[in-house]
Structures are given as structure tokens and as C-alpha cells.
Design an enzyme around this catalytic site. Structure first.
Site, PDB file in Angstrom:
ATOM      1  N   CYS A 167       0.828  -1.198   0.000  1.00 41.74           N
ATOM      2  CA  CYS A 167       0.000   0.000   0.000  1.00 41.74           C
ATOM      3  C   CYS A 167       0.869   1.258   0.000  1.00 41.74           C
ATOM      4  CB  CYS A 167      -0.971  -0.060   1.184  1.00 41.74           C
ATOM      5  SG  CYS A 167      -2.371   1.039   1.016  1.00 41.74           S
TER       6      CYS A 167
ATOM      7  N   HIS B 289      -3.506  -5.817   1.013  1.00 41.20           N
ATOM      8  CA  HIS B 289      -2.848  -6.067   2.308  1.00 41.20           C
ATOM      9  C   HIS B 289      -2.844  -7.555   2.673  1.00 41.20           C
ATOM     10  CE1 HIS B 289      -2.482  -1.889   3.763  1.00 41.20           C
ATOM     11  NE2 HIS B 289      -3.531  -1.671   2.984  1.00 41.20           N
TER      12      HIS B 289
ATOM     13  N   GLU C   5      -1.116  -8.904   4.965  1.00 38.54           N
ATOM     14  CA  GLU C   5      -0.961  -9.042   6.425  1.00 38.54           C
ATOM     15  C   GLU C   5      -2.296  -9.012   7.158  1.00 38.54           C
ATOM     16  OE1 GLU C   5      -0.596  -6.311   4.791  1.00 38.54           O
ATOM     17  OE2 GLU C   5      -0.922  -4.511   6.010  1.00 38.54           O
TER      18      GLU C   5
END
Lengths: 225, 79
Positions: free
Chosen positions: A85, A202, A204
Site C-alpha cells: 500500500c 494487504h 498481512e
């Protein structure tokens, strides 16, 4: 495996990525942007967020910070670098990855889960995914509309430097399944050496079924193996 | 010595913010509006009396930080 997460004023996904890395058995250290030295790292992550409040252009100020000089040196000597990002935007501003990230085509901040096709898995970040796997990750950005010159775009396609493209749940890749206007539905790109990955989604955030899903784990286990 | 730097998106790069401003002005009844592009304006004051040297310092700032040359173009004006 040793990882480092770079933290800027305005980073807000640094704790998430640290949690994901630690859960998946990385030995992780947080590194402040003013530091002049990097801990020994096999992987350096530049996390998401709004470094320096997105002043000037997203990622432009962070790209000139002390620690980025060290990240650039590490990148050029083959260390794995992952920019997520805002981290992707910072990598673009350093010149480690080519192209530009423009405002989303409809001018809205987009925060939602999207489907991605793993268009190339022949790299260190994606080898635990199967080619054409469809995964679901979260995006949350205002400037994720990837743009690059025609000749570079051809190079990205020809050299298998596009690991992820936006699609729908059936894997269809076209304008209707493109959330932000990115050229060729690109969600992430690699450098020529394939040791630097920049991506808007994302991974994560997708490591635990309790809060989302586990589609992001493949990326981290690929790096570990 | 004082300079202004005007930064705009290159012609081929879509300027969605500019488009929205343009459409709004047209909706307000301004029919003569042909085209509108928006950008950034930066004022810089330098401790330098030689205009040529000052301009080259500003050029350097533009290339190194202020402008993303892939998508943006700039103009330097002495003020």
C-alpha cells in the site's frame, strides 16, 4: 529468517505486519525512519499507512528519509523488499519500482475486500500459490491506480513481473473487476531482479480466520521457504 | 530571490480532480469553459543573488523531490 519493518510518522499497518511476520516465525525488528543502520535482514517490509500525511505526493517524503538510503542499498544487493500500500507508493517514489500510482479513477478512497488472481508465481513472494489461484485480500487506498509507459507495461507482462491482478471471484479480469483504474488491472509489480514486490492489497490482514481469511499466508510462507 | 513552481499533470495523464472541477463549473452555467487542469503551486525563497544559479537550484529541487517526472510537468517563474 530475519525481517525488518520500517516505521514512519503516519505508518498505520506496521503493527499488523509485525504481528503477521512474528506469527509466521520471522524474527522481526521495527526500524525507525531516522535510523542510519538496518538490522541484519532477509526481508525488509515497508508498511501501509499515510507516511507524512501523504504531503506533496503519497510516499514522496518517506522516500527521502535516512533509512531509505539503506533500504535502497540492501535492495540493490538482492535483499527481499516488500512494500504494501503506502509502502508500494514509497518504493515507486524511490525509483526502485517503475511507474506511478495515481488517484483512484472514481476519486474515492476504497476500503473493501477484493479478489486477486495470482498471474505469476515464478518468484520468491508467490511460489506457494498456484498460478491462477484466486485469493481474497483487503485494499484500503486513495492512490492505487497504477500507471506506466507502454514499453514498461509490455516488459512487466513479458517478463512475468505482475504477480497479482484484480479480478472477480471467477477470475475474470476486465474493467468491471478493476476497483481503482489500474492499467491492465495490476495490483502489484516486481522489479526486474524479482527481489522487490510492491502491492496495494494487504496480505498481512489476511492471516487469521478469526478476523478475515488466511489467503495472505501464502505470501509469507513463500518467502520463508 | 523568490520563485514560483507550478506543477501540473502531463497532458496524457488523467486528471480526475480537474475533471470534477470542470464539470462543476459547467453545471454552474459557465458555458465558455473549454478545458481545465489542476495542479500545485509552490513558492520558494532562496539566499542567492545570481538568477541563473538560483534557477538551477530550483530545477534540482524539482527533479529530486517536488515533481514526479513520470506523471507531472513543471514551470519555474521568478516572482
Amino acid at each position: 529468517m530475519n525481517s525488518s519493518v520500517i516505521v514512519f510518522p503516519g505508518s498505520n499497518c506496521d503493527r499488523d505486519i509485525a504481528t503477521a511476520l512474528t506469527k509466521l516465525q520471522f524474527k522481526n525488528k521495527m526500524v525507525w525512519h531516522k535510523d542510519n543502520e538496518l538490522p541484519k535482514s532477509d526481508l525488509i517490509v515497508i508498511p501501509g499507512g499515510f507516511s507524512y500525511g501523504d504531503y506533496l505526493r503519497s510516499g514522496a517524503i518517506a522516500a527521502k528519509s535516512n533509512i531509505l538510503n539503506e533500504v535502497i542499498k540492501a535492495a540493490n544487493s538482492g535483499c527481499l523488499i516488500l512494500g504494501i500500500c503506502n509502502g508500494f507508493q514509497i518504493l515507486i517514489e524511490t525509483g526502485l519500482l517503475k511507474g506511478a500510482l495515481l488517484r483512484n479513477k472514481d476519486l474515492k478512497f476504497i476500503s473493501k475486500d477484493v479478489y486477486l488472481k495470482v498471474t505469476n508465481n515464478n518468484n520468491k513472494f508467490c511460489k506457494n500459490y498456484k498460478k491462477n489461484n484466486i485469493i481474497r485480500l483487503n485494499i484500503a487506498h486513495n492512490e492505487g491506480n497504477y500507471f506506466t509507459q507502454k514499453d514498461h507495461l509490455k516488459e512487466l507482462e513479458d517478463k512475468e513481473l505482475i504477480p497479482f491482478k484484480y479480478c472477480n471471484k471467477n477470475g475474470l479480469i476486465n474493467d468491471s473487476t478493476n476497483p481503482n483504474g489500474s492499467i491492465n488491472n495490476i495490483a502489484g509489480i516486481l522489479n526486474n531482479g524479482k527481489n522487490i514486490l510492491g502491492m496495494m492489497p494487504h496480505p498481512e490482514r489476511m492471516i487469521d480466520n478469526l478476523i478475515s481469511n488466511t489467503d495472505g499466508i501464502g505470501l509469507f510462507t513463500s518467502i520463508l521457504n | 530571490m523568490k520563485f514560483a513552481v507550478i506543477i501540473t499533470l502531463k497532458k496524457d495523464v488523467l486528471d480526475p480532480q480537474g475533471k470534477v472541477i470542470e464539470q462543476t463549473l459547467q453545471n454552474m452555467g459557465i458555458n465558455s469553459l473549454k478545458n481545465l487542469r489542476q495542479g500545485k503551486y509552490i513558492e520558494i525563497e532562496l539566499n542567492e543573488s545570481d538568477e541563473k544559479k538560483a534557477k538551477s537550484a530550483i530545477e534540482n529541487m524539482c527533479k529530486k523531490l517536488l515533481v514526479n517526472l513520470i506523471i507531472e510537468q513543471y514551470k519555474i517563474i521568478k516572482i
